[in-house]
Design an enzyme around this catalytic site. Structure first.
Site, mmCIF file in Angstrom:
data_model
loop_
_atom_site.group_PDB
_atom_site.id
_atom_site.type_symbol
_atom_site.label_atom_id
_atom_site.label_comp_id
_atom_site.label_asym_id
_atom_site.label_seq_id
_atom_site.Cartn_x
_atom_site.Cartn_y
_atom_site.Cartn_z
ATOM 1 N N GLU A 1 0.803 -1.224 0.000
ATOM 2 C CA GLU A 1 0.000 0.000 0.000
ATOM 3 C C GLU A 1 0.836 1.273 0.000
ATOM 4 O O GLU A 1 0.562 2.218 -0.743
ATOM 5 C CB GLU A 1 -0.958 0.001 1.200
ATOM 6 C CG GLU A 1 -2.121 -0.964 1.089
ATOM 7 C CD GLU A 1 -1.769 -2.377 1.526
ATOM 8 O OE1 GLU A 1 -0.578 -2.643 1.817
ATOM 9 O OE2 GLU A 1 -2.679 -3.226 1.591
ATOM 10 N N HIS B 1 -11.047 -5.029 9.457
ATOM 11 C CA HIS B 1 -11.519 -5.024 8.080
ATOM 12 C C HIS B 1 -12.880 -4.360 7.899
ATOM 13 O O HIS B 1 -13.477 -4.479 6.828
ATOM 14 C CB HIS B 1 -11.595 -6.466 7.545
ATOM 15 C CG HIS B 1 -10.285 -7.167 7.485
ATOM 16 N ND1 HIS B 1 -9.682 -7.700 8.603
ATOM 17 C CD2 HIS B 1 -9.451 -7.421 6.453
ATOM 18 C CE1 HIS B 1 -8.543 -8.260 8.262
ATOM 19 N NE2 HIS B 1 -8.376 -8.103 6.963
#
Length: 346
Positions: free
Chosen positions: A60, A129
């Site tokens: 990322e 998440h």
């Protein structure tokens, strides 16, 4: 007007932006997959091919750095993250580079970067998440944060982001992808920082974001049967935050409920409450009520999820609290009423 699903509106906006501006390209893990991030990138993959829509390694921070570099060199990357949770790994790039290059260069450099990320609950995805982290990004000057609630705004806000010469983070709630609504065929551009009054009312104002707009509308419809007229405002963007539209409504209703998908403390609801408290102090007839997540990490089990996530019932109770009306709040909708439970892979 024709109707599209939320995910289809995002796909159409992406393709229209890419057709109009050759600088726009799409990158991210899974963007060229057959499922195309819930179908939101599949059309662009088929239309523009691997030179402008391509898969990337799972790193990322590196990907965000690459995208920032491309933006500084004159391109406009559309970086797609399957979850906003892992944007935490990109914070140095976002906060110390993307948000600051324009200011550090005296306005001579721009970072036209759009980041799409997914928020909201899933099938027991729990603490790492399922977060809604808009407040973290909205805290940073130089970043724009948008949270479309309807297919029309999903298209219009994304098209605006892809023409903005600044970093824009588009947060999409995963429960909205299958929602349908009217969407114009031509390209159009919804301005950032302009809230929308989506239901007129005179007794209470509800300002909501993302999925909570739909929950607020459901609560308003239930309370209308008891002659309680609720005005619902879709904030659309967390930064810039349109408190002026909210204040204009509060001047009429005298009461405010704020519904946010994030945590209660230090969030967007707190910022809006502070602004309204200062600007509308003389108009308020009751304390501002806030409906948001409790200040604990997201649980995993479905039973705890039902207790954790607020919805129409909690908004209805908050509305009653501002009115000092006793009675039964609207029943919480079942999973079937809310829509099919999300299932993987993202």
């Amino acid at each position: 007007m024709r109707e599209l699903k939320y995910r289809e509106a995002i796909d159409e906006a992406t393709r229209q932006a890419m057709a109009k501006d050759e600088r726009v390209f799409v990158l991210g893990v899974g963007v060229d997959d057959a499922k195309g991030i819930f179908g939101t990138t599949r059309g662009a993959t088929l239309e523009f091919g691997p030179n402008r829509v391509f898969d990337t390694p799972l790193s990322e921070a590196a990907l965000t750095g690459v995208a920032i570099g491309a933006a500084l060199r004159g391109l406009h990357p559309l970086l797609v993250h399957a979850r906003n949770d892992f944007l935490m790994l990109t914070m140095d790039q976002l906060v110390n580079n993307a948000a600051k290059w324009r200011y550090m260069s005296g306005g001579s450099m721009r970072v036209p970067l759009t980041i799409r990320a997914i928020i909201g609950r899933g099938w027991g995805q729990a603490a790492q998440h399922s977060q809604s982290l808009q407040a973290m990004f909205a805290h940073v000057p130089g970043l724009h944060v948008v949270m479309p609630a309807t297919p029309a705004d999903a298209k219009g806000l994304l098209l605006t982001a892809l023409t903005t010469e600044a970093p824009v983070i588009c947060l999409e709630h995963r429960w909205l992808y299958e929602k349908t609504g009217p969407v114009a065929e031509e390209a159009y551009y919804t301005p950032l920082g302009h809230a929308a009054v989506v239901r007129q009312g005179t007794h209470v104002t509800v300002a909501a974001m993302s999925l909570m707009v739909l929950e607020a509308l459901q609560a308003a419809e239930s309370l209308a049967a008891e002659s309680i007229a609720v005005e619902v405002i879709d904030l659309r963007t967390a930064r810039p935050l349109d408190s002026e539209t909210v204040c204009a409504s509060v001047a009429k209703t005298g009461r405010l409920v704020i519904a946010d998908t994030g945590w209660r403390s230090y969030g967007v609801s707190a910022e809006l409450a502070a602004r309204v408290g200062r600007e509308c102090f003389g108009d308020l007839r009751a304390p501002v009520e806030r409906v948001a997540l409790p200040d604990v990490p997201t649980p995993c089990t479905s039973a705890l999820e039902r207790a954790y996530y607020p919805g129409a019932a909690e908004i209805g109770a908050a509305i009653r609290a501002t009115l000092l009306v006793r009675g039964r709040a609207p029943a919480a909708p079942s999973v079937e009423a809310r829509g099919k439970e999300f299932s993987g892979p993202f």
